[in-house]
Design an enzyme around this catalytic site. Structure first.
Site, PDB file in Angstrom:
ATOM      1  N   CYS A  53       0.855  -1.194   0.000  1.00 26.30           N
ATOM      2  CA  CYS A  53       0.000   0.000   0.000  1.00 26.30           C
ATOM      3  C   CYS A  53       0.893   1.247   0.000  1.00 26.30           C
ATOM      4  O   CYS A  53       2.126   1.147   0.094  1.00 26.30           O
ATOM      5  CB  CYS A  53      -0.866  -0.011   1.261  1.00 26.30           C
ATOM      6  SG  CYS A  53       0.163  -0.026   2.746  1.00 26.30           S
ATOM      7  N   HIS A  83       4.706  -5.115   9.100  1.00 27.52           N
ATOM      8  CA  HIS A  83       4.625  -6.511   9.549  1.00 27.52           C
ATOM      9  C   HIS A  83       4.869  -7.473   8.393  1.00 27.52           C
ATOM     10  O   HIS A  83       3.980  -8.216   7.992  1.00 27.52           O
ATOM     11  CB  HIS A  83       3.279  -6.765  10.228  1.00 27.52           C
ATOM     12  CG  HIS A  83       3.228  -6.188  11.604  1.00 27.52           C
ATOM     13  ND1 HIS A  83       2.060  -5.872  12.238  1.00 27.52           N
ATOM     14  CD2 HIS A  83       4.219  -5.861  12.465  1.00 27.52           C
ATOM     15  CE1 HIS A  83       2.339  -5.374  13.436  1.00 27.52           C
ATOM     16  NE2 HIS A  83       3.634  -5.356  13.591  1.00 27.52           N
ATOM     17  N   CYS A 148       2.682   6.414   8.569  1.00 28.82           N
ATOM     18  CA  CYS A 148       1.778   6.498   7.426  1.00 28.82           C
ATOM     19  C   CYS A 148       0.812   7.682   7.600  1.00 28.82           C
ATOM     20  O   CYS A 148       0.233   7.860   8.679  1.00 28.82           O
ATOM     21  CB  CYS A 148       0.985   5.196   7.302  1.00 28.82           C
ATOM     22  SG  CYS A 148      -0.176   5.284   5.942  1.00 28.82           S
ATOM     23  N   GLU A 178       0.451   0.211  16.088  1.00 26.45           N
ATOM     24  CA  GLU A 178      -0.337   1.354  15.623  1.00 26.45           C
ATOM     25  C   GLU A 178      -1.356   1.774  16.689  1.00 26.45           C
ATOM     26  O   GLU A 178      -1.539   2.963  16.955  1.00 26.45           O
ATOM     27  CB  GLU A 178      -1.077   1.003  14.319  1.00 26.45           C
ATOM     28  CG  GLU A 178      -1.877   2.189  13.791  1.00 26.45           C
ATOM     29  CD  GLU A 178      -2.859   1.789  12.704  1.00 26.45           C
ATOM     30  OE1 GLU A 178      -2.497   1.006  11.793  1.00 26.45           O
ATOM     31  OE2 GLU A 178      -4.011   2.253  12.771  1.00 26.45           O
ATOM     32  N   THR A 244      -6.313   1.349  11.586  1.00 27.52           N
ATOM     33  CA  THR A 244      -6.606   1.475  10.146  1.00 27.52           C
ATOM     34  C   THR A 244      -6.836   0.140   9.440  1.00 27.52           C
ATOM     35  O   THR A 244      -7.300   0.134   8.303  1.00 27.52           O
ATOM     36  CB  THR A 244      -5.425   2.172   9.440  1.00 27.52           C
ATOM     37  OG1 THR A 244      -4.246   1.433   9.755  1.00 27.52           O
ATOM     38  CG2 THR A 244      -5.270   3.610   9.860  1.00 27.52           C
ATOM     39  N   CYS A 283      -8.069   2.723   6.507  1.00 32.20           N
ATOM     40  CA  CYS A 283      -7.374   3.383   5.402  1.00 32.20           C
ATOM     41  C   CYS A 283      -7.881   2.837   4.067  1.00 32.20           C
ATOM     42  O   CYS A 283      -8.562   1.811   4.016  1.00 32.20           O
ATOM     43  CB  CYS A 283      -5.874   3.190   5.533  1.00 32.20           C
ATOM     44  SG  CYS A 283      -5.356   1.531   5.141  1.00 32.20           S
ATOM     45  N   SER A 313      -1.980  -7.398  10.793  1.00 30.64           N
ATOM     46  CA  SER A 313      -3.404  -7.285  11.113  1.00 30.64           C
ATOM     47  C   SER A 313      -4.262  -7.312   9.846  1.00 30.64           C
ATOM     48  O   SER A 313      -5.254  -8.043   9.761  1.00 30.64           O
ATOM     49  CB  SER A 313      -3.626  -5.981  11.880  1.00 30.64           C
ATOM     50  OG  SER A 313      -4.973  -5.680  11.963  1.00 30.64           O
ATOM     51  N   ASN A 314      -3.861  -6.541   8.833  1.00 28.40           N
ATOM     52  CA  ASN A 314      -4.722  -6.469   7.633  1.00 28.40           C
ATOM     53  C   ASN A 314      -4.765  -7.818   6.927  1.00 28.40           C
ATOM     54  O   ASN A 314      -5.798  -8.222   6.405  1.00 28.40           O
ATOM     55  CB  ASN A 314      -4.282  -5.320   6.724  1.00 28.40           C
ATOM     56  CG  ASN A 314      -3.041  -5.618   5.919  1.00 28.40           C
ATOM     57  OD1 ASN A 314      -3.131  -6.179   4.839  1.00 28.40           O
ATOM     58  ND2 ASN A 314      -1.862  -5.265   6.428  1.00 28.40           N
TER      59      ASN A 314
HETATM   60  S1  SF4 Z   1      -2.520   2.699   7.349  1.00 30.63           S
HETATM   61 FE1  SF4 Z   1      -3.136   1.644   5.463  1.00 30.63          FE
HETATM   62  S2  SF4 Z   1      -1.950   2.652   3.857  1.00 30.63           S
HETATM   63 FE2  SF4 Z   1      -0.962   3.122   5.816  1.00 30.63          FE
HETATM   64  S3  SF4 Z   1       0.586   1.533   6.149  1.00 30.63           S
HETATM   65 FE3  SF4 Z   1      -1.251   0.851   7.184  1.00 30.63          FE
HETATM   66  S4  SF4 Z   1      -2.295  -0.446   5.669  1.00 30.63           S
HETATM   67 FE4  SF4 Z   1      -0.828   0.828   4.542  1.00 30.63          FE
END
Ligand code: SF4
Length: 394
Positions: A53, A83, A148, A178, A244, A283, A313-314
């Site tokens: 991203c 990560h 970010c 985060e 995010t 995000c 996490s994502n």
């Molecule tokens: S907030 Fe979103 S765009 Fe920013 S590093 Fe994390 S996953 Fe990527």
């Protein structure tokens, strides 16, 4: 969107080509259906969005610039930059050392860091306490700050809510870098508490409504609320922000739940006095990747392969979604595909790696779902593709 200069080792020409084609056909990102690529026998269905991203590419570009510009100096990363084990290992191989681990435990003692060293702030950002510590040590924390902008946006939303006298409820994983950073920044402006899911939202609502004693708040949310938090007073006016990378549907459910709780308490006319009706703070990458995964769920496929760091996490949320529909294997690289019949993968529920035999469908034309998290290089996805094809596509 800005283009970043990142090492070519993270790119893949094969993936770049079909991503570019999709972008040219659909520049406004309206179509989240997967990209189908047919090989000899296998059809792979790649998510419309996957891989690096904006924030990750930004962090990698700044980190490599820091290495380039500071030859001979000690370069530290405050903690894992993103990560992904490959990217972090590459930086360590170039001599970068970590000060803290992913949970904030010390790896390099502070006494070993001097004002002549370089400290890179990771994409997750960091706490105000650590920023102040580094500044006190005489370090320039802005020069190589990779926080970010989408994380900073959450901090700004928290600040705004705090200035309007709302208490901040942060939907996130409280040990995640985060969320620790967001909690620290929001606590500077308002009473703040971190909740991890809808179950905890319901407990908090019972405390808000006096159906549970205040003491429960201090016991159940220990280590997750700001100093001096008084549940009797601080839960009267609330606003929700989130990490995010949370699951969009879960954040929406939590925000709606709190809104309804406030409406029940104060009526629908007046609820905005007590509830800040903000949009979620997910995000764009989380939204795009999750929307793409939801489109994948509409497909007929035999297995799903999700690639990424196990502490990402994502990526974990993409796995969670894929599991609703497919036999899903969460791997970190091509080496996890041990042979044609064996795969090593991470179980997000038991939080451990496992080996599964006969994981690949025994059929003439298998369809394989492919996606990866926002911190996974496309080159790793390409290696995974190549390994599957070398073992099965003939
Ligand atoms: S907030 Fe979103 S765009 Fe920013 S590093 Fe994390 S996953 Fe990527």
């Amino acid at each position: 969107m800005k283009k970043f200069d990142i090492p070519t080792q993270y790119r893949s020409n094969f993936i770049k080509e079909f991503k570019a084609k999709r972008k040219a056909e659909d520049p406004r990102k309206k179509d989240f259906s997967p990209t189908s690529v047919k090989f000899l026998r296998i059809e792979m269905l790649y998510a419309r969005h996957f891989g690096f991203c904006y924030g990750v590419e930004n962090a990698i570009e700044i980190s490599y610039k820091a290495i380039q510009e500071n030859k001979g100096k000690n370069i530290f990363l405050l903690s894992q930059m993103i990560h992904n084990p490959h990217v972090n290992q590459d930086l360590q191989d170039l001599g970068v050392r970590f000060i803290l681990d992913t949970y904030g435990n010390q790896i390099t003692p502070w006494s070993k860091v001097t004002k002549n060293d370089v400290v890179i702030i990771p994409a997750f950002g960091t706490t105000i306490e650590i920023e102040q510590r580094l500044e006190k040590m005489g370090l320039d924390i802005q020069k190589y700050n990779t926080t970010c902008p989408f994380v900073e946006k959450v901090w700004k939303t928290s600040k705004k809510l705090g200035q309007q006298d709302y208490t901040i409820i942060i939907h996130g994983k409280h040990k995640h870098e985060e969320t620790r950073a967001t909690f620290s920044h929001s606590s500077a402006y308002s009473a703040s508490v971190v909740i991890k899911d809808i179950k905890e939202a319901k407990v908090l609502a019972e405390i808000m409504r006096g159906k549970r004693p205040s003491d429960d708040f201090h016991a159940l949310f220990k280590g997750r609320y700001s100093e001096g938090f008084n549940p009797r007073e601080d839960l009267n006016r609330i606003g929700v922000v989130n990490q995010t990378t949370m699951l969009a549907t879960e954040t929406a459910e939590i925000a709606e739940f709190f809104k309804q709780t406030i409406i029940e308490q104060h009526g629908s006319e007046d609820y905005k006095t007590y509830f800040a009706d903000t949009r979620d703070t997910l995000c764009y990458a989380t939204n795009d990747n999750q929307k793409s995964t939801l489109e994948l769920l509409k497909q007929q496929a035999d297995i799903a392969i999700v690639v990424g760091g196990y502490n990402s996490s994502n990526t974990t949320h993409l796995v969670e979604l894929c599991e609703e529909q497919f036999n899903t294997f969460f791997i970190s690289s091509a080496t996890d595909i041990l042979s044609a019949n064996r795969i090593q993968h991470f179980d997000i529920h038991e939080k451990k790696t496992k080996i599964t035999e006969q994981y690949f469908p025994d059929k003439k034309h298998p369809r394989v779902i492919m996606t990866s998290g926002a911190s996974c290089p496309d080159s790793v996805m390409q290696e995974v593709t190549d390994k599957i094809l070398s073992l099965h596509d003939f």
